[in-house]
Design an enzyme around this catalytic site. Structure first.
Site, PDB file in Angstrom:
ATOM      1  N   GLU A  40      36.957  55.213  14.086  1.00 22.34           N
ATOM      2  CA  GLU A  40      35.923  54.997  12.532  1.00 22.34           C
ATOM      3  C   GLU A  40      35.889  56.626  12.365  1.00 22.34           C
ATOM      4  OE1 GLU A  40      32.216  56.005  13.940  1.00 22.34           O
ATOM      5  OE2 GLU A  40      32.090  55.920  16.109  1.00 22.34           O
ATOM      6  N   LYS A 175      24.649  56.186  24.166  1.00 21.77           N
ATOM      7  CA  LYS A 175      23.397  56.786  23.868  1.00 21.77           C
ATOM      8  C   LYS A 175      21.515  56.627  24.725  1.00 21.77           C
ATOM      9  CE  LYS A 175      24.194  60.730  21.071  1.00 21.77           C
ATOM     10  NZ  LYS A 175      25.280  60.124  20.152  1.00 21.77           N
TER      11      LYS A 175
HETATM   12  N1  PSU Z   1      26.346  56.852  17.732  1.00 24.89           N
HETATM   13  C1  PSU Z   1      26.923  58.130  18.700  1.00 24.89           C
HETATM   14  N2  PSU Z   1      27.874  58.299  17.001  1.00 24.89           N
HETATM   15  C2  PSU Z   1      27.731  57.888  16.310  1.00 24.89           C
HETATM   16  C3  PSU Z   1      27.260  56.443  16.178  1.00 24.89           C
HETATM   17  C4  PSU Z   1      26.684  56.074  16.989  1.00 24.89           C
HETATM   18  O1  PSU Z   1      26.823  58.673  19.816  1.00 24.89           O
HETATM   19  O2  PSU Z   1      28.230  58.713  15.261  1.00 24.89           O
HETATM   20  C5  PSU Z   1      27.554  55.875  14.727  1.00 24.89           C
HETATM   21  C6  PSU Z   1      28.521  55.123  14.578  1.00 24.89           C
HETATM   22  O3  PSU Z   1      29.544  55.199  13.786  1.00 24.89           O
HETATM   23  C7  PSU Z   1      28.148  53.454  14.804  1.00 24.89           C
HETATM   24  C8  PSU Z   1      26.717  53.733  13.837  1.00 24.89           C
HETATM   25  O4  PSU Z   1      28.887  51.953  15.050  1.00 24.89           O
HETATM   26  O5  PSU Z   1      26.369  55.325  14.052  1.00 24.89           O
HETATM   27  C9  PSU Z   1      25.613  53.180  14.295  1.00 24.89           C
HETATM   28  O6  PSU Z   1      24.310  53.084  13.580  1.00 24.89           O
HETATM   29  P1  PSU Z   1      23.533  52.000  13.466  1.00 24.89           P
HETATM   30  O7  PSU Z   1      22.451  51.831  14.724  1.00 24.89           O
HETATM   31  O8  PSU Z   1      22.831  51.839  11.969  1.00 24.89           O
HETATM   32  O9  PSU Z   1      23.768  50.269  13.257  1.00 24.89           O
END
Ligand code: PSU
Ligand code: MN
Length: 323
Positions: A40, A175
């Site tokens: 990603e 996390k």
């Molecule tokens: N959690 C992390 N690092 C990240 C992300 C999540 O520890 O970089 C990023 C990933 O790309 C994940 C996105 O798919 O955040 C999720 O965002 P949201 O909660 O807005 O869906």
């Protein structure tokens, strides 16, 4: 190098949207039946600062190659979902930082019309991987059910994607900015197997253990590849989540990082951050508040995930050859 999606070769190309573009290297690997690992890019644009983000992106690709698999970093470039970035594209994305947008499932169509450039989340990367015919994906942490979701309704689109799209995602857990028990409940509802690699408990990203268990533990990449193959043999449409704990020497003690996370959550609340901005905001605050220790752990666990995903992809390719 970009091959036209209407090009003759790979099987996956017949149904490929003209909005998806596959690099020459990825196309060749697909044609040769080699193991591939999708990567990603929101982690590049919104998850880590320059220039560590570029170093990490390159090192992750190398880690996949070291397992005899081929990396496919995925991003939205000028409105197209690009599968496989060359080094110039990787650097430009890393330099662009947050001027690049964050692209999840709901953002893809708007980004196409605006010819935007951005990092793809786990959800959007899974969509591209599935379209290209890539079964294995490595990331750091997935999005999930946020703490307080019972009032905010903030649940990442990553979880729905795992319920719908047949890609196996290797992560270091979620996390504790998230509600991990609720995240696992959601995945159960959506029928997503949650596997632990050499662990009985779901990892909590920086720390190796959350209080929650996994559905099944496997101690080898070959067994995980077999689970992926069995999921496909059933024709089940969803993905698989693999929790791979951060390396012992790089993991952070839960009690230490949890107070940092709590402080970051309070800051977000005070600043009124919500929606797609909340995850990047919290990641940035945690990095600042931990004095860079979180960044070091983050890089180490992403590399660890890329190694495991590479090994799984190589085993899966071998299984498919022998089938
Ligand atoms: N959690 C992390 N690092 C990240 C992300 C999540 O520890 O970089 C990023 C990933 O790309 C994940 C996105 O798919 O955040 C999720 O965002 P949201 O909660 O807005 O869906
Ligand atoms: Mn959200």
């Amino acid at each position: 190098m970009i091959t036209s999606p209407s090009g003759a070769s790979a099987a996956a190309s017949s149904a490929l949207s003209p909005l998806v573009r596959i690099s020459g290297e990825v196309r060749a690997a697909l044609d040769d039946g080699r193991g591939l690992v999708a990567l990603e890019s929101t982690i590049i644009t919104h998850g880590m600062p320059w220039p560590e983000n570029l170093d990490m992106a390159r090192a992750v690709e190398d880690a996949v190659r070291a397992q005899s698999a081929v990396p496919a970093t995925i991003a939205v470039i000028d409105g197209h979902l690009q599968v496989g970035l060359d080094d110039a594209a990787l650097e430009s994305l890393a330099r662009g930082g947050t001027s690049a947008i964050k692209v999840s499932r709901r953002d893809l169509a708007v980004a196409a019309v605006r010819k935007a450039t951005g990092g793809t989340t786990v959800a959007a990367t899974m969509i591209a991987a599935a379209a290209a015919g890539i079964a294995v994906f490595a990331t750091g942490g997935i999005g999930g059910v946020h703490r307080g979701a019972e009032t905010t309704f903030d649940i990442s689109a990553d979880l729905e994607e795992l319920g719908n799209t047949p890609v196996a995602v290797v992560c270091a857990g979620a996390k504790s900015i998230l509600d991990i028990p609720k995240t696992l409940e959601y995945l159960e509802t959506r029928g997503v197997p949650v596997l632990g690699y050499r662990t009985d408990v779901f990892p909590a990203f920086f720390s190796r253990e959350s209080g929650s268990g996994v559905d099944a533990r496997f101690d080898s990449a070959a067994e995980i590849a077999a689970v992926i193959a069995a999921q496909r043999a059933y024709g089940l449409k969803g993905g698989i989540l693999i929790g791979n704990p951060a390396p012992e020497e790089d993991a952070l003690p839960a009690n230490k990082i949890d107070s940092t996370i709590a402080a970051a959550l309070e800051d977000a609340d005070r600043a009124g951050i919500a929606g797609k901005d909340i995850t990047p905001f919290l990641l940035g605050r945690i990095k600042d508040l931990s004095g860079g220790a979180s960044l070091k752990a983050n890089i180490a666990l992403v590399l660890n995930n890329a190694r495991l995903a590479g090994a799984i992809a190589t085993e899966l390719a071998a299984l498919r050859r022998s089938a």
